[in-house]
Design an enzyme around this catalytic site. Structure first.
Site, PDB file in Angstrom:
ATOM      1  N   GLU A  56      30.307  48.431 -61.189  1.00 42.49           N
ATOM      2  CA  GLU A  56      29.246  47.593 -60.962  1.00 42.49           C
ATOM      3  C   GLU A  56      28.634  47.230 -62.499  1.00 42.49           C
ATOM      4  O   GLU A  56      28.494  47.842 -63.175  1.00 42.49           O
ATOM      5  CB  GLU A  56      27.986  48.160 -60.410  1.00 42.49           C
ATOM      6  CG  GLU A  56      26.880  47.352 -60.169  1.00 42.49           C
ATOM      7  CD  GLU A  56      25.411  47.989 -59.771  1.00 42.49           C
ATOM      8  OE1 GLU A  56      24.621  47.262 -59.370  1.00 42.49           O
ATOM      9  OE2 GLU A  56      25.357  49.211 -60.223  1.00 42.49           O
ATOM     10  N   GLU A  81      25.618  48.630 -68.023  1.00 42.07           N
ATOM     11  CA  GLU A  81      24.437  47.942 -68.253  1.00 42.07           C
ATOM     12  C   GLU A  81      24.217  47.980 -69.890  1.00 42.07           C
ATOM     13  O   GLU A  81      24.212  48.965 -70.349  1.00 42.07           O
ATOM     14  CB  GLU A  81      23.125  48.829 -67.514  1.00 42.07           C
ATOM     15  CG  GLU A  81      21.757  48.362 -68.001  1.00 42.07           C
ATOM     16  CD  GLU A  81      21.559  46.988 -67.787  1.00 42.07           C
ATOM     17  OE1 GLU A  81      21.064  46.231 -68.645  1.00 42.07           O
ATOM     18  OE2 GLU A  81      21.637  46.533 -66.648  1.00 42.07           O
ATOM     19  N   GLU A 108      28.235  45.831 -73.450  1.00 45.63           N
ATOM     20  CA  GLU A 108      28.177  44.508 -73.004  1.00 45.63           C
ATOM     21  C   GLU A 108      29.669  44.368 -71.928  1.00 45.63           C
ATOM     22  O   GLU A 108      30.750  44.902 -72.601  1.00 45.63           O
ATOM     23  CB  GLU A 108      28.601  43.520 -74.107  1.00 45.63           C
ATOM     24  CG  GLU A 108      28.349  42.094 -73.679  1.00 45.63           C
ATOM     25  CD  GLU A 108      29.569  41.499 -73.183  1.00 45.63           C
ATOM     26  OE1 GLU A 108      29.471  40.720 -72.208  1.00 45.63           O
ATOM     27  OE2 GLU A 108      30.641  41.911 -73.738  1.00 45.63           O
ATOM     28  N   ASP A 131      21.757  37.743 -64.636  1.00 42.19           N
ATOM     29  CA  ASP A 131      20.946  36.777 -65.191  1.00 42.19           C
ATOM     30  C   ASP A 131      21.551  35.539 -64.977  1.00 42.19           C
ATOM     31  O   ASP A 131      22.473  35.076 -65.505  1.00 42.19           O
ATOM     32  CB  ASP A 131      20.538  37.215 -66.677  1.00 42.19           C
ATOM     33  CG  ASP A 131      19.416  36.381 -67.226  1.00 42.19           C
ATOM     34  OD1 ASP A 131      19.298  35.296 -66.613  1.00 42.19           O
ATOM     35  OD2 ASP A 131      18.726  36.723 -68.003  1.00 42.19           O
ATOM     36  N   LYS A 135      19.058  27.571 -68.185  1.00 45.87           N
ATOM     37  CA  LYS A 135      19.204  26.356 -69.191  1.00 45.87           C
ATOM     38  C   LYS A 135      20.480  26.103 -69.683  1.00 45.87           C
ATOM     39  O   LYS A 135      21.326  26.902 -69.894  1.00 45.87           O
ATOM     40  CB  LYS A 135      18.144  26.477 -70.159  1.00 45.87           C
ATOM     41  CG  LYS A 135      16.692  26.502 -69.791  1.00 45.87           C
ATOM     42  CD  LYS A 135      15.802  26.792 -70.954  1.00 45.87           C
ATOM     43  CE  LYS A 135      14.443  26.736 -70.545  1.00 45.87           C
ATOM     44  NZ  LYS A 135      13.423  27.020 -71.597  1.00 45.87           N
ATOM     45  N   ASP A 167      20.170  35.692 -56.159  1.00 42.37           N
ATOM     46  CA  ASP A 167      18.840  35.106 -55.293  1.00 42.37           C
ATOM     47  C   ASP A 167      19.067  33.607 -55.868  1.00 42.37           C
ATOM     48  O   ASP A 167      18.116  32.933 -55.153  1.00 42.37           O
ATOM     49  CB  ASP A 167      17.615  35.756 -55.620  1.00 42.37           C
ATOM     50  CG  ASP A 167      17.229  35.558 -57.071  1.00 42.37           C
ATOM     51  OD1 ASP A 167      16.400  34.719 -57.675  1.00 42.37           O
ATOM     52  OD2 ASP A 167      17.921  36.225 -58.065  1.00 42.37           O
TER      53      ASP A 167
END
Length: 225
Positions: A56, A81, A108, A131, A135, A167
C-alpha cells in the site's frame, strides 16, 4: 505503545537506510559508509515467513492496512508512507495488535519502489487517497505519474491487481488517463472505469472523513496485462 515512543534511529546529518523494529527507513540520502543491502522478505528483519506481498502507498495513519493485516493474515503487508509522524502511527498499530505480517516503510514511494522492489515480486498494489495536488503547477508532486505506473507494472506479478481510491473526481480522471496512456493495465470496470461502491474494501481515516462530507468515493481496479 504510543506513536511518540518510536524514535528515529539516526540523526538527520547521519541519515541512512536501515530496517529496525518493523520500520524500514529510506531517507533521501544514505550517508553511512556501510552500504545497505536488502535482506529479502523472508529475513527476520522483515517477515521471516514467505507469504504473498501486498503493498500500500500513502498509508496515512495505518488504519486501513492494519485492519487488512489483521483480517488477512495469509499475506505480508507493506505500507509506504513518507511522513515520519504518520509512520509512527502505523508502527504503534503494529505494536498494539502484534502484527508480524505488517512492515512500514518511511520513504518516498517512487524511489523506494525503483530501488528496492524486484521484478514481479508483489501480488497486489493499493493506493488509498493520494494527495491530488489540484493546482497545475503542483502536478509534478502527484504520485500517479507515468514513471511510477511503469514501476508498478514492473514489480506486480502477471494478472495481479492495482487498486486506487480517491474522493477527487478530477484526480480520478487524471489517474485513469495516466494509467491507460502508460499501458500495461486494463480496468475491471467498464467506462468510466471506476465504481462508487466496493463492499468489503475496508475503511480509512480519509474515507470516513470524505463520506461524512458527502463526497463520492471512486474505486479503480486495474489488472496487469
Amino acid at each position: 505503545m504510543k506513536p511518540k515512543d518510536l524514535k528515529s534511529p539516526f540523526k538527520w546529518e547521519h541519515r541512512q537506510i536501515v530496517i529496525q523494529d518493523r520500520v524500514w527507513y529510506v531517507p533521501d540520502q544514505h550517508l553511512s559508509d556501510i552500504p545497505f543491502i536488502f535482506p529479502g522478505w523472508t529475513h527476520d528483519q522483515t517477515f521471516a515467513q514467505d507469504k504473498p506481498i501486498y503493498l500500500e502507498y500513502c498509508s496515512g495513519n495505518g488504519a486501513w492496512i492494519a485492519s487488512k493485516a489483521i483480517e488477512q493474515s495469509q499475506y505480508n503487508w507493506v505500507g509506504i508512507e513518507k511522513k515520519f509522524d504518520r509512520t509512527r502511527k502505523i508502527w504503534s498499530k503494529i505494536k498494539k495488535f502484534e502484527l508480524d505480517n505488517l512492515l512500514t516503510i518511511c520513504g518516498e514511494g517512487f524511489h523506494v519502489t525503483r530501488d528496492f522492489f524486484a521484478n514481479e515480486s508483489v501480488d497486489a498494489v493499493f493506493i488509498n487517497f493520494p494527495d491530488p495536488w489540484p493546482k497545475k503547477r503542483h502536478a509534478k508532486h502527484r504520485i500517479v505519474q507515468p514513471a511510477f505506473v511503469k514501476e508498478i507494472h514492473r514489480i506486480l506479478k502477471s494478472d495481479k491487481l492495482f487498486t486506487l481510491v480517491t474522493d477527487d473526481a478530477a484526480y480520478s480522471k487524471i489517474m485513469i488517463d495516466v494509467i491507460y496512456q502508460t499501458g500495461g493495465f486494463i480496468s475491471l470496470f467498464e467506462a468510466p472505469y471506476y465504481t462508487t461502491s466496493y463492499p468489503g474494501y475496508g475503511s480509512s481515516y480519509f474515507e470516513e472523513l470524505w463520506r461524512e462530507k458527502g463526497k463520492s468515493i471512486h474505486y479503480h481496479v486495474f489488472r496487469k496485462i
